[in-house]
Enzyme design. Structure first.
Site, PDB file in Angstrom:
ATOM      1  N   HIS A   5       6.033  -6.098   3.631  1.00 53.84           N
ATOM      2  CA  HIS A   5       5.599  -5.167   2.582  1.00 53.84           C
ATOM      3  C   HIS A   5       5.165  -5.881   1.305  1.00 53.84           C
ATOM      4  CE1 HIS A   5       6.780  -2.091  -0.659  1.00 53.84           C
ATOM      5  NE2 HIS A   5       5.675  -1.640  -0.094  1.00 53.84           N
ATOM      6  N   GLU A  25       1.230  -6.152   4.956  1.00 50.83           N
ATOM      7  CA  GLU A  25       0.596  -5.097   4.161  1.00 50.83           C
ATOM      8  C   GLU A  25       0.232  -5.648   2.796  1.00 50.83           C
ATOM      9  OE1 GLU A  25       1.290  -1.602   1.150  1.00 50.83           O
ATOM     10  OE2 GLU A  25       2.484  -3.403   1.427  1.00 50.83           O
ATOM     11  N   ASP A  27      -1.743  -4.740  -1.029  1.00 51.40           N
ATOM     12  CA  ASP A  27      -2.217  -3.679  -1.925  1.00 51.40           C
ATOM     13  C   ASP A  27      -3.558  -4.107  -2.504  1.00 51.40           C
ATOM     14  OD1 ASP A  27       0.292  -1.974  -2.016  1.00 51.40           O
ATOM     15  OD2 ASP A  27       1.078  -3.928  -2.599  1.00 51.40           O
ATOM     16  N   HIS A  41      -0.020  -4.877  -6.778  1.00 51.51           N
ATOM     17  CA  HIS A  41       0.649  -3.580  -6.732  1.00 51.51           C
ATOM     18  C   HIS A  41       0.883  -3.028  -8.129  1.00 51.51           C
ATOM     19  CE1 HIS A  41       3.628  -0.441  -6.130  1.00 51.51           C
ATOM     20  NE2 HIS A  41       3.393  -0.487  -4.824  1.00 51.51           N
ATOM     21  N   ASP A  85      -3.599  -1.575   2.023  1.00 53.63           N
ATOM     22  CA  ASP A  85      -3.232  -0.354   1.312  1.00 53.63           C
ATOM     23  C   ASP A  85      -4.223  -0.203   0.156  1.00 53.63           C
ATOM     24  OD1 ASP A  85      -2.068   1.702  -0.050  1.00 53.63           O
ATOM     25  OD2 ASP A  85      -0.055   0.847  -0.113  1.00 53.63           O
TER      26      ASP A  85
END
Length: 275
Positions: A5, A25, A27, A41, A85
């Protein structure tokens, strides 16, 4: 799939894969012209994480390419899936198509290397708003126009907002998507464990039904043994985590090690396994 993450700085690629992730993942932040500019993020984010790690998007894509290109010194064989994302909150609906075009061009140049020995991982475009379904259209049309339609085989989709599944199905219809669908649900690790799995179970039921549109279901953010077991019990295909090693340990426990294994490059992430 164990999805590392919030992997937004280059050193985190090795860090998360070495802890056990076979998927990452990132961002992706856009500027006002719908151009993806950073992996970043920002605050707030999950508890006990540095929310401010970042890199320029093209640079990060180049590093991901190295990590997923056999023969490269930085290659990780087990890294097989990349989830972007896409933080499209600052762009309006009529910019979504442009955003998709821009993401496609960046991936084509910096990750796929125009089909010439580029990165081999599968890619998921995760979009927070169903209203931005045009992003998918823009992305696909660009690959087609650039003569790399074959790369669409490598690409899947996820609407990550908490929309009703019927609304999500409708958005895919408008985007012209049939298949390659991942469905996510989750809750930040900062909140105490509540039974947030009804929506996950609903997604799993959709995946398992003959007329469902979902191929895979994943849950976030899974950092504890109890949450991992709960998610696996609900029938998910993947979990997103800040602590891949915790998930690896659970999968190695008796009662789990005969039921689950880590996905490899030979496992098609668009194929449905029904309970």
């Amino acid at each position: 799939w164990i999805m590392g993450h919030m992997v937004n700085a280059v050193p985190q690629i090795d860090q998360f894969v070495n802890l056990g992730s076979n998927a990452l993942e990132m961002d992706v932040t856009f500027n006002k012209d719908a151009m993806p500019v950073y992996t970043y993020h920002g605050t707030p984010c999950d508890c006990l994480r540095d929310c401010l790690r970042w890199e320029h998007f093209p640079v990060f894509l180049q590093e991901l390419r190295k990590a997923t290109s056999p023969g490269d010194a930085k290659y990780h064989e087990k890294l097989v899936l990349l989830l972007f994302d896409l933080k499209t909150g600052k762009i309006n609906n009529n910019q979504a198509n442009t955003a998709g075009q821009n993401v496609a061009k960046q991936l084509l140049q910096h990750y796929w290397n125009y089909g010439n020995n580029g990165g081999r991982a599968y890619v998921i475009l995760s979009i927070p708003y169903v209203e931005h379904y045009e992003l998918i259209r823009g992305f696909r049309e660009t690959l087609k126009k650039e003569g790399h339609e074959n790369l669409m085989e490598k690409v899947g989709y996820d609407f990550s907002g908490r929309h009703k599944l019927d609304t999500v199905r409708e958005a895919y219809k408008k985007a012209g998507v049939d298949g390659h669908v991942w469905q996510s649900d989750g809750i930040t690790n900062c909140l105490p464990l509540v039974d947030d799995l009804p929506r996950v179970r609903e997604a799993v039921r959709n995946r398992d039904s003959p007329d469902g549109f979902i191929n895979k279901v994943y849950y976030w953010t899974v950092d504890k043994v109890a949450t991992t077991k709960k998610a696996l019990g609900a029938g998910v295909d993947g979990v997103m985590t800040n602590h891949p090693d915790v998930i690896v340990n659970v999968l190695n426990e008796s009662g789990y090690n005969d039921k689950y294994r880590l996905a490899t490059y030979d496992d098609n992430p668009w194929e449905t396994f029904r309970n």
